[in-house]
Structure formats: structure tokens, C-alpha cells
Design a protein around this motif. Sequence first.
Motif, PDB file in Angstrom:
ATOM      1  N   ASP A  11      24.059 -48.112  31.045  1.00 53.74           N
ATOM      2  CA  ASP A  11      24.435 -47.674  29.784  1.00 53.74           C
ATOM      3  C   ASP A  11      25.496 -48.023  29.161  1.00 53.74           C
ATOM      4  O   ASP A  11      25.662 -48.964  28.869  1.00 53.74           O
ATOM      5  CB  ASP A  11      24.709 -45.692  29.957  1.00 53.74           C
ATOM      6  CG  ASP A  11      23.622 -45.265  31.106  1.00 53.74           C
ATOM      7  OD1 ASP A  11      22.574 -45.539  30.886  1.00 53.74           O
ATOM      8  OD2 ASP A  11      24.332 -44.116  32.063  1.00 53.74           O
ATOM      9  N   ASN A 115      26.577 -44.664  37.570  1.00 60.79           N
ATOM     10  CA  ASN A 115      25.711 -45.215  36.457  1.00 60.79           C
ATOM     11  C   ASN A 115      25.833 -47.160  36.820  1.00 60.79           C
ATOM     12  O   ASN A 115      26.217 -47.695  35.818  1.00 60.79           O
ATOM     13  CB  ASN A 115      25.860 -44.978  35.117  1.00 60.79           C
ATOM     14  CG  ASN A 115      25.665 -43.343  34.338  1.00 60.79           C
ATOM     15  OD1 ASN A 115      24.595 -42.770  34.900  1.00 60.79           O
ATOM     16  ND2 ASN A 115      25.932 -43.176  33.727  1.00 60.79           N
ATOM     17  N   CYS A 131      21.110 -44.384  39.381  1.00 57.48           N
ATOM     18  CA  CYS A 131      20.761 -44.041  38.530  1.00 57.48           C
ATOM     19  C   CYS A 131      18.970 -43.557  38.976  1.00 57.48           C
ATOM     20  O   CYS A 131      19.025 -42.557  38.739  1.00 57.48           O
ATOM     21  CB  CYS A 131      20.169 -44.902  37.349  1.00 57.48           C
ATOM     22  SG  CYS A 131      21.964 -45.136  36.019  1.00 57.48           S
TER      23      CYS A 131
END
Length: 134
Positions: A11, A115, A131
Amino acid sequence: MSLAIHAYFLDEQKPTEEWAFNSITNLFSRSDGIKSNISANPFTKKKFLKLTIDESYSVSVFFDSGQSVTEDLNFITKGETSCSSRIRVLFGPDGENNFDEIKVIILDFLQDLENVLIYNANQEKVIFNSCRRQ
């Protein structure tokens, strides 16, 4: 044989080298026999964290960012995800498994991050992807 683990930040996370080195150093702040210092590669001048355990075992921690990190993750995931930074941990050879607890502590820390994708460079496989938690 040494062991290389890479933790890719997915991300739009923006961790820093200082955060990475401080976080791992703090894992062992109350441990006897563990020294940490920031060193630099004499050729590239890139900084890394070196942990020395009982004056006989070492772990090196690197923080990387930029296009090469993105390209490495694209290769690993076949372009399914992207990132711009990672922590690489190189554990020294430990033929008698005397320092497994150091590996476990660092791997637990990396798995607790949000993440993150963790890749075992020796086995060339993803060993954890936060994730994909259930």
C-alpha cells in the motif's frame, strides 16, 4: 547457511530507515549480550543496522526504498501488488540453531506489521502476507 528475509511494505506505507532500525533495536533493548550499531557499506556508503549477539553471531538489517524494491516485489508477486520500501534481514550462519530465538523475535515483529509481505530469499517463496489474513 545464512538466512535472508525481506519484508515488503504494501500500500502507501512510508516507513523510514530510522523507524526500521529503531524498532528492531528496541526489540532487544532489555537483552543482555546483544549490541547494536549502525554501520555503512564501505563501497556504497549505505547504512545498515548490525546486531551482535554474544560476540559470536550477527544479524544485519537493511532498509531499502525506490524502484529496485518495486521491481523485486513485482518479480515475486508477478506484478500483483506494489510497494516502495522493504526491510531486509540477513541472519548469519547458525549450524547448531543456537540463535533461533533471535530469528523468531524478528520474524514475529515483521508479521505483526500491517500490510506487509514477507519473502524468504533462500527458499524464493512468500512465507507471510498480512493482506491475506482471515
